[in-house]
Design an enzyme around this catalytic site. Sequence first.
Site, PDB file in Angstrom:
ATOM      1  N   ASN A   8      -8.438 -30.020 -43.844  1.00 32.44           N
ATOM      2  CA  ASN A   8      -6.694 -29.735 -44.956  1.00 32.44           C
ATOM      3  C   ASN A   8      -5.212 -30.618 -43.514  1.00 32.44           C
ATOM      4  OD1 ASN A   8      -3.898 -28.442 -44.807  1.00 32.44           O
ATOM      5  ND2 ASN A   8      -5.087 -26.123 -44.814  1.00 32.44           N
ATOM      6  N   ARG A  89      -8.019 -30.490 -49.240  1.00 30.18           N
ATOM      7  CA  ARG A  89      -7.242 -30.009 -49.643  1.00 30.18           C
ATOM      8  C   ARG A  89      -5.689 -30.637 -50.133  1.00 30.18           C
ATOM      9  NH1 ARG A  89      -2.444 -26.254 -46.726  1.00 30.18           N
ATOM     10  NH2 ARG A  89      -1.805 -25.274 -48.782  1.00 30.18           N
ATOM     11  N   HIS A 178      -1.163 -21.810 -53.179  1.00 32.47           N
ATOM     12  CA  HIS A 178      -2.002 -21.175 -53.255  1.00 32.47           C
ATOM     13  C   HIS A 178      -2.991 -20.566 -53.599  1.00 32.47           C
ATOM     14  CE1 HIS A 178       1.332 -19.327 -50.078  1.00 32.47           C
ATOM     15  NE2 HIS A 178       0.615 -20.395 -49.478  1.00 32.47           N
ATOM     16  N   ARG A 239      10.765 -19.112 -45.892  1.00 33.65           N
ATOM     17  CA  ARG A 239      11.890 -19.213 -46.819  1.00 33.65           C
ATOM     18  C   ARG A 239      12.744 -18.668 -47.737  1.00 33.65           C
ATOM     19  NH1 ARG A 239       5.921 -21.317 -48.297  1.00 33.65           N
ATOM     20  NH2 ARG A 239       6.514 -23.760 -47.652  1.00 33.65           N
ATOM     21  N   GLU A 383     -10.492 -20.005 -48.239  1.00 39.45           N
ATOM     22  CA  GLU A 383      -9.953 -21.672 -48.643  1.00 39.45           C
ATOM     23  C   GLU A 383     -11.360 -22.649 -48.361  1.00 39.45           C
ATOM     24  OE1 GLU A 383      -6.181 -20.550 -46.771  1.00 39.45           O
ATOM     25  OE2 GLU A 383      -5.055 -22.172 -49.734  1.00 39.45           O
TER      26      GLU A 383
END
Length: 396
Positions: A8, A89, A178, A239, A383
């Site tokens: 990642n 990823r 996601h 955010r 993940e």
Amino acid sequence: MSKTIAINAGSSSLKFTLYEMPAEEEIASGIIERIGLNNSIFTTKYAGEKYKVIEDIKNHEIAIQMVLDKLIELKVIANYEEITGVGHRVVAGGELFKDSALITDEVLAQIESLAEFAPLHNPANATGIKAFKKLLPNITSVAVFDTSFHTTMPKENYLYSLPMEYYTDFSARKYGAHGTSHKYVSERAAEMLGKPLEETKLITCHLGNGGSITAVKGGKSIDTSMGFTPLAGITMGTRTGDIDASLLPFLMNKLNITDINDMIYILNNKSGLLGLSHISSDMRDVEEAAEKGNEDAQTALDIFYNRVQKYIGQYFAILNGADAIVFTAGIGENSPETRQIIIDGMNWFGAEIDAEANNVRGKERIISTPESKVKVLLIPTDEEIMIARDVERLRA
Ligand code: ADP
């Protein structure tokens, strides 16, 4: 048996997990932070030990070289060739990638061309891919996209109510993110419920620093809270989540901001829990401040819970009910208070938390009462294993 590494790569960081496949046994993992800056930090975890190195690491290629050399030094591998697969990823796959893909020159070029949709992430992901290709040119190399899982959304959920040609001409639509996490927890949830995935209706809540909620029907994403970019949806660490777009020119005028990118930067990086509380983007800090009586921190928490509840409500509606609500990622896995407060008051929908079962961090389990018609599940996400699995699947 073969060793596969999940990568990642961010703009200044690189995380890795090495697996023995197909056994899915995690052998080693680590993270390199501050790549390209001074005092980069390289941490490796292997056999219960943690190894930390602090030195300047100039770029991703050097970072990957250091990872491989460390694995040799620790005798995890005898030589580079022992690693036969790598999964990367990638944040944005647009409409091009409905599934993970073997990385060819063409695929790499497409990933780079999608930088328009993820200007910070895709170039970093591509850098990781190129660096690995240089060092290990002959291994199976696979890209796993955050967006692929959401490519099953129907038009009415991915289209914005904008002039249609903005979609047809510019691909302006909802892509979500996601996806790998939502997919993992959906599959686990079906197993925990003892029901075929194809027959399940789930609402999966990935609540981390970034957060998104997905409606999953029969194992397929039918709607998700993030949008064209990860800015949309629920309140997050930094955010805003959803806001009225008309606020942008209004605020730009008030704040004397002339570049729209500066405004978007504030929405992405200075808002959410951080902006509301002025304490931190980290849930633990905000929870602690609220407990000590900080009113803005409490308001930030209330808004966070409220936005998650509203999305769950929406998804109950479009799914016409659900078998389970799933909590995952940093906050979802580790904050019993968050889970309790969000689910409290959902009895009408058939969901009820079992306070005792819920009093746990990071353990896979059912946290609803036996009577609860809609189950509530805590499922730590993974993940990386999904990435390693896709390398195996596409290698075949
Ligand atoms: P990222 O999106 O960076 O992968 P994570 O999934 O690691 O984020 O989630 C980070 C969030 O999880 C932070 O807001 C952090 O405060 C929260 N978190 C981690 N542990 C706890 C805890 N024990 N209680 C409450 N929140 C926690």
